[in-house]
Design an enzyme around this catalytic site. Structure first.
Site, PDB file in Angstrom:
ATOM      1  N   HIS A  37       0.833  -1.222   0.000  1.00 20.83           N
ATOM      2  CA  HIS A  37       0.000   0.000   0.000  1.00 20.83           C
ATOM      3  C   HIS A  37       0.859   1.260   0.000  1.00 20.83           C
ATOM      4  O   HIS A  37       0.439   2.302   0.467  1.00 20.83           O
ATOM      5  CB  HIS A  37      -0.939   0.042   1.216  1.00 20.83           C
ATOM      6  CG  HIS A  37      -1.678  -1.237   1.452  1.00 20.83           C
ATOM      7  ND1 HIS A  37      -2.918  -1.483   0.921  1.00 20.83           N
ATOM      8  CD2 HIS A  37      -1.334  -2.355   2.138  1.00 20.83           C
ATOM      9  CE1 HIS A  37      -3.316  -2.691   1.289  1.00 20.83           C
ATOM     10  NE2 HIS A  37      -2.369  -3.245   2.015  1.00 20.83           N
TER      11      HIS A  37
ATOM     12  N   SER B 234      14.411  21.764 -15.646  1.00 23.23           N
ATOM     13  CA  SER B 234      13.182  22.516 -15.886  1.00 23.23           C
ATOM     14  C   SER B 234      13.556  23.842 -16.538  1.00 23.23           C
ATOM     15  O   SER B 234      14.634  24.376 -16.286  1.00 23.23           O
ATOM     16  CB  SER B 234      12.485  22.757 -14.549  1.00 23.23           C
ATOM     17  OG  SER B 234      11.677  23.912 -14.617  1.00 23.23           O
TER      18      SER B 234
ATOM     19  N   LYS C 119      15.610  21.733 -10.458  1.00 23.54           N
ATOM     20  CA  LYS C 119      14.993  20.477 -10.877  1.00 23.54           C
ATOM     21  C   LYS C 119      15.923  19.513 -11.608  1.00 23.54           C
ATOM     22  O   LYS C 119      16.759  19.908 -12.411  1.00 23.54           O
ATOM     23  CB  LYS C 119      13.806  20.778 -11.803  1.00 23.54           C
ATOM     24  CG  LYS C 119      12.674  21.473 -11.068  1.00 23.54           C
ATOM     25  CD  LYS C 119      11.832  20.503 -10.295  1.00 23.54           C
ATOM     26  CE  LYS C 119      10.789  20.013 -11.216  1.00 23.54           C
ATOM     27  NZ  LYS C 119       9.688  19.358 -10.683  1.00 23.54           N
TER      28      LYS C 119
ATOM     29  N   GLU D  13       9.474   8.554 -16.836  1.00 23.15           N
ATOM     30  CA  GLU D  13       8.079   8.986 -16.998  1.00 23.15           C
ATOM     31  C   GLU D  13       7.573   8.680 -18.402  1.00 23.15           C
ATOM     32  O   GLU D  13       6.430   8.261 -18.592  1.00 23.15           O
ATOM     33  CB  GLU D  13       7.956  10.488 -16.729  1.00 23.15           C
ATOM     34  CG  GLU D  13       8.141  10.851 -15.265  1.00 23.15           C
ATOM     35  CD  GLU D  13       8.215  12.365 -15.068  1.00 23.15           C
ATOM     36  OE1 GLU D  13       7.431  13.098 -15.680  1.00 23.15           O
ATOM     37  OE2 GLU D  13       9.081  12.806 -14.301  1.00 23.15           O
TER      38      GLU D  13
END
Ligand code: ARG
Length: 459
Positions: free
Chosen positions: A156, A277, A283, A290
């Site tokens: 979980h 970024s 970043k 992704e």
């Protein structure tokens, strides 16, 4: 220009309809398979006396000439052609005249296209399998290099029990091995030759389907001509296997995205596989992971599109089936591209074992071991579970962890607890004790690793 199939109709089609109907822009991919198939077909026709030896030879030479000219850049694929099959036959006929017109004896584009697609996918599938093996080896190597690292195992997405990082990684190796098994299984059914089924009913000529199949590396011939030209199960099976593979890669990617986050910091990816970024200077984004996760949807789409295209199609060939190609090509390309980025990204990743360890030390992931300790001291598991739960609650209230809780406090909950409790809840002990088959103990992980390596090298 009138089509090769002009006769029943003028063969002159509306130009928009022509574009709509044409598949050359994507089926030119298997031009080599088409030529190889035609060479084998001519050889078989010659061997059976359906063509004279001279005719068969002229056709084979003509096809070789076309191949050479394509390779040498002398001949370009005609984007106006209806499909790759018509294009090759057209060029051959222009070059050889009437002899060229004999190639399509005892053949139809229906069995021809099924043949070409099977041959093309056969080697693409092998390329994917090699990439999967390569990823499997990379996973095994990282597991081996980080044998001792302990991380929190999750359920979980909550810290659950300590496990070896190598154990967690090998779970992905198991998935990849199943992927290989599925691809291999699918290859068996794919590697059956449809050629000789002709339009759908077989042929009046005395052909030798087995000779042709053998020349082209097929293990068998399709036993029913109607099925041979209608069957696209091999596309669906391949797409399913690729979808499952992508599902695995997307789960792996998701973990990498999590693990590279500031909150986890379990691993960091090499700069070469991350992006920055345009606005936020701090970043470092795990874009590649992704994207792999994102492209999974695309491969599922290819599978669903193909299943839906085939749904309710009457036998035998229908033009709808021309739509199979873009879907399988897209899926194969996507998977190959994802694997070609994913594997080096993983190989160049840095593992932060100390951060994993830190995360494993908080979150009470040794609470089960505390309960098991009490069981060993004679308490029934359910009662031990309750005592351990109360102790965890005490720790939370007093901002402590099980490792730092004083023995006196422990003993307020159970006098069965003695000094040896600290050893029992030590993360190393927790891991080492899980020596059941397939468990996370170092010996068990070692066995898994050896097994994975052995499986990966098996043909
Ligand atoms: N381009 C067609 C396809 O991809 C080849 C088969 C055409 N057969 C036919 N009977 N029109 O499916």
């Amino acid at each position: 220009m009138a089509k090769l199939w002009a006769g029943r109709t003028s063969g002159v089609t509306d130009s928009t309809a022509d574009d709509f109907n044409s598949s050359i822009r994507f089926d030119k991919r298997f031009i080599r398979e088409d030529i190889a198939g035609s060479m084998a077909h001519a050889a078989m026709l010659g061997a059976r006396g359906i063509l004279s030896d001279g005719e068969a030879e002229a056709i084979i030479d003509g096809l070789q000439g076309i191949l050479d000219d394509l390779d040498g850049g002398v001949l370009a694929v005609d984007p106006q052609a209806e499909d790759v099959h018509m294009f090759i036959e057209q060029v051959l006929t222009e070059r050889l005249g009437d002899v060229g017109r004999k190639l399509h004896t005892a053949r139809s584009r229906n069995d021809q296209v099924a043949l070409d697609l099977r041959m093309y996918l056969r080697h693409e599938m092998e390329a994917v399998m090699e990439q999967v093996r390569e990823l499997g080896r990379a996973v095994a190597n990282i597991a081996e290099e980080n044998k001792a690292a302990i991380m929190p195992g999750y359920t979980h997405l909550q810290r659950a029990q300590p496990i070896l990082f190598s154990h967690h990684l090998l779970a992905y190796a198991m998935m990849l091995l199943r992927d290989l098994g599925r691809l291999d299984d699918c290859r068996g059914r794919l590697n059956v030759s449809p050629i000789g089924a002709c339009a759908l009913a077989g042929t009046t000529y005395d052909v030798d389907r087995r000779m042709e199949a053998k020349m082209l590396g097929f293990e068998d011939v399709a036993p029913n001509s109607v099925d041979a030209v209608s069957d696209r199960d091999f596309c669906v099976e391949l797409l399913s296997a690729l979808s499952i593979l992508m599902m695995h890669l997307s789960r792996f990617s998701e973990e990498l995205v999590l693990w590279t986050s500031w909150e986890f910091q379990f691993v960091s990816l090499s700069d070469a596989f991350t992006t920055g970024s345009s606005i936020m200077p701090q970043k470092k984004n795990s874009d590649m992971a992704e994207l792999v996760r994102g492209k999974t949807g695309r491969v599922y789409g290819d599978l669903m599109g193909t299943l839906t295209m085939l749904k309710g199609l009457p036998l035998a060939y229908n033009k709808d089936m021309q739509e199979d190609k873009e879907a399988v090509f897209d899926a194969v390309d996507t998977v190959k591209m994802c694997l070609s980025v994913f594997t080096p990204m993983l190989r160049s990743m840095t593992v932060h074992a100390s951060n994993m360890r830190k995360a494993a030390q908080t979150g009470f992931i040794n609470a089960t071991d505390l309960a098991d300790y009490l069981v060993r001291k004679g308490l029934p598991f359910r009662s031990a579970y309750k005592v351990a739960g109360k102790i965890v609650s005490e720790c939370i209230q007093s901002s402590q962890v099980l490792e730092t809780l004083p023995l006196e406090t422990y003993r307020q909950y159970s006098t069965l607890i003695e000094e040896d409790v600290y050893d029992a809840i030590d993360l190393r002990t927790c891991v080492a004790k899980r020596c059941s088959e397939g468990g996370t103990s170092p010996e068990s992980v070692e066995r898994q690793l050896a097994w994975v390596r052995e499986q990966l090298e098996e043909e």
